[in-house]
Design a protein around this motif. Structure first.
Motif, mmCIF file in Angstrom:
data_model
loop_
_atom_site.group_PDB
_atom_site.id
_atom_site.type_symbol
_atom_site.label_atom_id
_atom_site.label_comp_id
_atom_site.label_asym_id
_atom_site.label_seq_id
_atom_site.Cartn_x
_atom_site.Cartn_y
_atom_site.Cartn_z
ATOM 1 N N THR A 1 0.788 -1.234 0.000
ATOM 2 C CA THR A 1 0.000 0.000 0.000
ATOM 3 C C THR A 1 0.820 1.284 0.000
ATOM 4 O O THR A 1 0.259 2.358 -0.194
ATOM 5 C CB THR A 1 -0.945 0.031 1.224
ATOM 6 N N GLU A 2 2.130 1.206 0.214
ATOM 7 C CA GLU A 2 2.929 2.432 0.351
ATOM 8 C C GLU A 2 2.909 3.281 -0.902
ATOM 9 O O GLU A 2 2.842 4.513 -0.834
ATOM 10 C CB GLU A 2 4.382 2.083 0.715
ATOM 11 N N PHE A 3 2.968 2.673 -2.065
ATOM 12 C CA PHE A 3 3.138 3.439 -3.295
ATOM 13 C C PHE A 3 1.856 3.635 -4.083
ATOM 14 O O PHE A 3 1.874 4.237 -5.151
ATOM 15 C CB PHE A 3 4.206 2.767 -4.167
ATOM 16 N N ILE A 4 0.761 3.108 -3.582
ATOM 17 C CA ILE A 4 -0.531 3.366 -4.205
ATOM 18 C C ILE A 4 -1.295 4.334 -3.305
ATOM 19 O O ILE A 4 -1.056 4.395 -2.098
ATOM 20 C CB ILE A 4 -1.327 2.057 -4.435
ATOM 21 N N PRO A 5 -2.204 5.124 -3.876
ATOM 22 C CA PRO A 5 -2.826 6.215 -3.103
ATOM 23 C C PRO A 5 -3.947 5.765 -2.172
ATOM 24 O O PRO A 5 -5.088 6.238 -2.248
ATOM 25 C CB PRO A 5 -3.352 7.137 -4.205
ATOM 26 N N VAL A 6 -3.613 4.834 -1.266
ATOM 27 C CA VAL A 6 -4.633 4.332 -0.343
ATOM 28 C C VAL A 6 -4.249 4.531 1.131
ATOM 29 O O VAL A 6 -5.018 4.183 2.022
ATOM 30 C CB VAL A 6 -4.926 2.833 -0.594
ATOM 31 N N CYS B 1 0.106 17.460 -14.504
ATOM 32 C CA CYS B 1 0.985 16.317 -14.765
ATOM 33 C C CYS B 1 0.147 15.136 -15.251
ATOM 34 O O CYS B 1 -1.016 14.991 -14.874
ATOM 35 C CB CYS B 1 1.731 15.914 -13.496
ATOM 36 N N ASP B 2 0.726 14.303 -16.089
ATOM 37 C CA ASP B 2 0.009 13.107 -16.505
ATOM 38 C C ASP B 2 0.130 12.029 -15.420
ATOM 39 O O ASP B 2 0.958 12.139 -14.506
ATOM 40 C CB ASP B 2 0.513 12.601 -17.855
ATOM 41 N N LYS B 3 -0.689 11.004 -15.507
ATOM 42 C CA LYS B 3 -0.790 10.018 -14.433
ATOM 43 C C LYS B 3 0.515 9.259 -14.212
ATOM 44 O O LYS B 3 0.921 9.027 -13.073
ATOM 45 C CB LYS B 3 -1.935 9.044 -14.727
ATOM 46 N N ARG B 4 1.169 8.873 -15.289
ATOM 47 C CA ARG B 4 2.376 8.072 -15.160
ATOM 48 C C ARG B 4 3.512 8.866 -14.495
ATOM 49 O O ARG B 4 4.156 8.384 -13.575
ATOM 50 C CB ARG B 4 2.820 7.550 -16.525
ATOM 51 N N SER B 5 3.747 10.079 -14.986
ATOM 52 C CA SER B 5 4.847 10.859 -14.411
ATOM 53 C C SER B 5 4.532 11.291 -12.989
ATOM 54 O O SER B 5 5.437 11.398 -12.152
ATOM 55 C CB SER B 5 5.150 12.079 -15.290
ATOM 56 N N ALA C 1 -12.281 12.306 -3.162
ATOM 57 C CA ALA C 1 -11.478 13.319 -3.857
ATOM 58 C C ALA C 1 -10.716 12.707 -5.034
ATOM 59 O O ALA C 1 -10.638 13.296 -6.119
ATOM 60 C CB ALA C 1 -10.500 13.967 -2.868
ATOM 61 N N LEU C 2 -10.164 11.513 -4.822
ATOM 62 C CA LEU C 2 -9.409 10.849 -5.887
ATOM 63 C C LEU C 2 -10.316 10.470 -7.054
ATOM 64 O O LEU C 2 -9.924 10.568 -8.228
ATOM 65 C CB LEU C 2 -8.706 9.621 -5.320
ATOM 66 N N LEU C 3 -11.540 10.038 -6.745
ATOM 67 C CA LEU C 3 -12.500 9.731 -7.806
ATOM 68 C C LEU C 3 -12.802 10.962 -8.652
ATOM 69 O O LEU C 3 -12.847 10.898 -9.890
ATOM 70 C CB LEU C 3 -13.802 9.207 -7.195
ATOM 71 N N ARG D 1 -3.133 2.370 -17.609
ATOM 72 C CA ARG D 1 -4.283 1.693 -18.235
ATOM 73 C C ARG D 1 -5.593 1.970 -17.504
ATOM 74 O O ARG D 1 -6.634 2.141 -18.142
ATOM 75 C CB ARG D 1 -4.043 0.180 -18.276
ATOM 76 N N HIS D 2 -5.567 1.993 -16.169
ATOM 77 C CA HIS D 2 -6.811 2.001 -15.400
ATOM 78 C C HIS D 2 -7.043 3.269 -14.585
ATOM 79 O O HIS D 2 -8.137 3.442 -14.026
ATOM 80 C CB HIS D 2 -6.833 0.804 -14.444
ATOM 81 N N GLY D 3 -6.061 4.153 -14.496
ATOM 82 C CA GLY D 3 -6.236 5.354 -13.684
ATOM 83 C C GLY D 3 -6.221 5.029 -12.200
ATOM 84 O O GLY D 3 -5.735 3.972 -11.768
ATOM 85 N N PHE D 4 -6.786 5.928 -11.407
ATOM 86 C CA PHE D 4 -6.729 5.785 -9.949
ATOM 87 C C PHE D 4 -8.075 5.432 -9.319
ATOM 88 O O PHE D 4 -8.174 5.302 -8.100
ATOM 89 C CB PHE D 4 -6.195 7.086 -9.324
ATOM 90 N N ALA D 5 -9.112 5.277 -10.152
ATOM 91 C CA ALA D 5 -10.437 4.967 -9.617
ATOM 92 C C ALA D 5 -10.475 3.681 -8.782
ATOM 93 O O ALA D 5 -11.124 3.649 -7.729
ATOM 94 C CB ALA D 5 -11.464 4.900 -10.745
#
Length: 268
Positions: free
Chosen positions: A19-24, A179-183, A125-127, A243-247
């Motif tokens: 979970t450290e590197f994903i926005p949860v 910024c784009d999602k990947r960067s 907020a992320l959605l 591919r899937h974004g952050f949703a």
């Protein structure tokens, strides 16, 4: 210390790395899991110190790229600007973290209901951010302007509140600033290294006199588990968010926060 404690430490370390590197919010997940498991660490150091395992996961995956940046520093202005940008982004959280260390550890870390609420609010907020049509002006993490780095660093300060998520605050802020999602996710990786290493060093300095051999063993188990699981996340996350974004992470936050509130209401 018994086998059950070691298994708890391994399980919590696994959660940290995943979970450290994903926005949860890794800290939010650790605090909630620890609360319901009845896991208590000396001075809440376990939850901070095992993050170094996740830092080493980034280093292992990005070693070649980091080495190229390091060796280019004397001759490449772009490499120097990137390193300066990371340091600028790191400074706000470092200053606030030192100033509010006691309040964060003794008040915020002891508030599981706060964690649940921030998980849900952050998920919503992320959605919203993920569904917005935003202009993408910055697509290379190593070329972000220094002013943008500072703004992302200020966003990272929100993660002092457990449940907000360090990566969520930095990625969400970066997306809103073009910024784009990947960067955005990649810059969050790089920023994690000084931020988490600094938190590790400061927390260890503040609590080293309180730690026992049993604490060291438990932290070591969690550290190794965080490193192993972190490597898998770092290797796959950039392609996933492209591919899937952050949703998916946003919905996960909302579900975990809602279940957490239900659990607190039922069992305390």
């Amino acid at each position: 210390m018994d086998t059950y404690q070691l298994l708890e430490a391994a399980f919590l370390g696994l959660i940290e790395g995943l979970t450290e590197f994903i926005p949860v919010s890794s800290t939010g997940h650790l605090l909630l899991a620890g609360h319901f498991l009845g896991f208590e660490s000396t001075g809440k150091t376990f939850e901070v110190l095992i993050q170094l395992g996740a830092v080493l996961a980034i280093l292992s995956v990005y070693f070649a790229r980091l080495w190229n940046i390091a060796t280019a520093l004397p001759s490449d202005p772009g490499a120097r600007r990137f390193v300066i940008g990371i340091l600028i982004a790191f400074l706000p959280a470092a200053i606030i973290g030192v100033m509010l260390h006691g309040f964060i550890k003794e008040v915020l870390f002891e508030s599981p209901m706060l964690v649940c609420i921030t998980l849900i609010v952050g998920g919503i907020a992320l959605l919203i951010i993920d569904r917005m049509t935003l202009e993408q002006r910055h697509t290379e993490a190593t070329e972000y302007p220094l002013s943008l780095c500072l703004k992302i660093g200020l966003c990272q300060c929100l993660a002092m509140i457990p449940g907000v998520s360090r990566s969520g605050a930095t990625i969400g802020g970066a997306l809103l600033m073009g910024c784009d999602k990947r960067s955005a996710a990649e810059f969050s990786f790089f920023l994690a290294m000084p931020t988490m290493a600094g938190a590790f060093a400061y927390d260890l300095l503040k609590n080293i006199d309180r730690l026992s051999a049993d604490d060291a063993a438990i932290i070591g188990i969690g550290f190794v588990a965080a490193f192993i699981s972190g490597v898998f996340v770092v290797r796959g996350l950039l392609n996933f968010v492209t591919r899937h974004g952050f949703a998916p992470f946003a919905w996960w936050r909302i579900v975990v926060g809602t279940l957490g509130i239900a659990g607190l209401m039922l069992v305390g």
